[in-house]
Design a protein around this motif. Structure first.
Motif, short mmCIF file in Angstrom:
data_model
loop_
_atom_site.label_atom_id
_atom_site.label_comp_id
_atom_site.label_asym_id
_atom_site.label_seq_id
_atom_site.Cartn_x
_atom_site.Cartn_y
_atom_site.Cartn_z
N GLU A 99 -0.71 11.40 3.37
CA GLU A 99 0.75 11.43 3.39
C GLU A 99 1.34 10.24 2.65
O GLU A 99 2.36 10.34 1.99
N THR A 100 0.69 9.10 2.78
CA THR A 100 1.18 7.86 2.17
C THR A 100 0.82 7.75 0.70
O THR A 100 1.63 7.29 -0.10
N HIS A 101 -0.38 8.16 0.31
CA HIS A 101 -0.89 7.85 -1.02
C HIS A 101 -0.93 9.01 -2.01
O HIS A 101 -1.27 8.79 -3.17
N ARG A 148 1.71 2.62 -3.58
CA ARG A 148 0.68 3.13 -4.48
C ARG A 148 0.45 4.61 -4.18
O ARG A 148 0.01 4.96 -3.11
N THR A 149 0.77 5.45 -5.15
CA THR A 149 0.54 6.89 -4.96
C THR A 149 -0.32 7.41 -6.11
O THR A 149 -0.33 6.84 -7.20
N TYR A 150 -0.99 8.49 -5.85
CA TYR A 150 -1.88 9.09 -6.82
C TYR A 150 -1.53 10.55 -6.98
O TYR A 150 -1.07 11.20 -6.05
N ALA A 151 -1.77 11.08 -8.17
CA ALA A 151 -1.41 12.46 -8.49
C ALA A 151 -2.28 13.46 -7.74
O ALA A 151 -1.82 14.54 -7.37
N LYS A 152 -3.52 13.10 -7.50
CA LYS A 152 -4.47 14.04 -6.91
C LYS A 152 -5.53 13.28 -6.13
O LYS A 152 -5.82 12.13 -6.43
N ALA A 153 -6.11 13.94 -5.14
CA ALA A 153 -7.22 13.35 -4.38
C ALA A 153 -8.31 14.40 -4.20
O ALA A 153 -8.02 15.60 -4.08
N ILE A 154 -9.54 13.93 -4.20
CA ILE A 154 -10.68 14.80 -3.92
C ILE A 154 -11.43 14.19 -2.73
O ILE A 154 -11.85 13.04 -2.78
N LEU A 155 -11.55 14.97 -1.67
CA LEU A 155 -12.32 14.55 -0.51
C LEU A 155 -13.70 15.17 -0.67
O LEU A 155 -13.83 16.39 -0.69
N ALA A 163 0.81 -1.21 0.00
CA ALA A 163 0.00 0.00 0.00
C ALA A 163 0.85 1.26 0.00
O ALA A 163 0.50 2.26 -0.61
N ALA A 164 1.98 1.25 0.66
CA ALA A 164 2.82 2.43 0.76
C ALA A 164 3.38 2.83 -0.60
O ALA A 164 3.75 3.97 -0.80
#
Length: 179
Positions: A145-147, A70-77, A67-68
């Motif tokens: 912070e992780t993803h 896997r990163t994503y360019a952007k997130a929407i909450l 899991a550590a």
């Protein structure tokens, strides 16, 4: 002909021995197939639960990538402010200074929606959508912070998207959900 029949029976027997359980079978055994990672099955020995290891392995999903990594360019909450009473931990996260740490995080207020996080790739396509209803404030921060990519791949900056409100003088955050 007899050899063909014998070969078929052996093949079927071998297939059944190594076959995975269906989601319904796993549910009956107390496992949730979609959420059970095979690495979790390996930890059963530590707790003296060796007898559960075989059915666990037949119900698990292979760990594709830690899991550590896997990163994503952007997130929407996405959340509705009318749900803040039900999810005070999400309200605390949003109203604290924590979201400002993540330049590629966008907070979007969507009427009637329980809190979810949408994870996007470089092209802005949604890759995963996660419910965060049971997460506490620290878990939300740690997850981002992780993803979330830290190297600026997201190109967008932290922002809050609200519905238009006629009266700008009132600082009440619940105005975004006026009918």
């Amino acid at each position: 002909m007899q050899k063909l029949v014998l070969f078929t029976l052996v093949a079927i027997t071998c297939q059944q021995t190594h076959a995975e359980f269906t989601a319904a079978d796993c549910r009956e055994l107390g496992f949730i197939k979609a959420q059970l990672m095979c690495s979790s099955c390996d930890k059963l020995d530590d707790f003296g639960l060796e007898t559960l290891k075989t059915p666990c392995k037949q119900c698990c999903t292979l760990d594709q990538q830690p899991a550590a990594q896997r990163t994503y360019a952007k997130a929407i909450l996405e959340v509705c402010t009318c749900k803040f009473r039900a999810y005070p931990q999400i309200q605390a996260f949003i109203q604290s200074g924590r979201p400002a740490k993540f330049p590629n995080l966008q907070i979007k207020y969507v009427r009637g929606l329980d809190p979810v996080v949408k994870l996007l790739d470089d092209a802005g396509k949604v890759q995963e959508t996660l419910s965060i209803t049971k997460w506490n404030t620290d878990t939300v921060e740690e997850f981002f912070e992780t993803h979330l990519a830290k190297d600026g791949k997201g190109k967008s900056s932290y922002s809050v998207v609200e519905e238009a409100v006629d009266d700008d003088d009132d600082d009440d955050y619940l105005l975004t959900n006026k009918v």
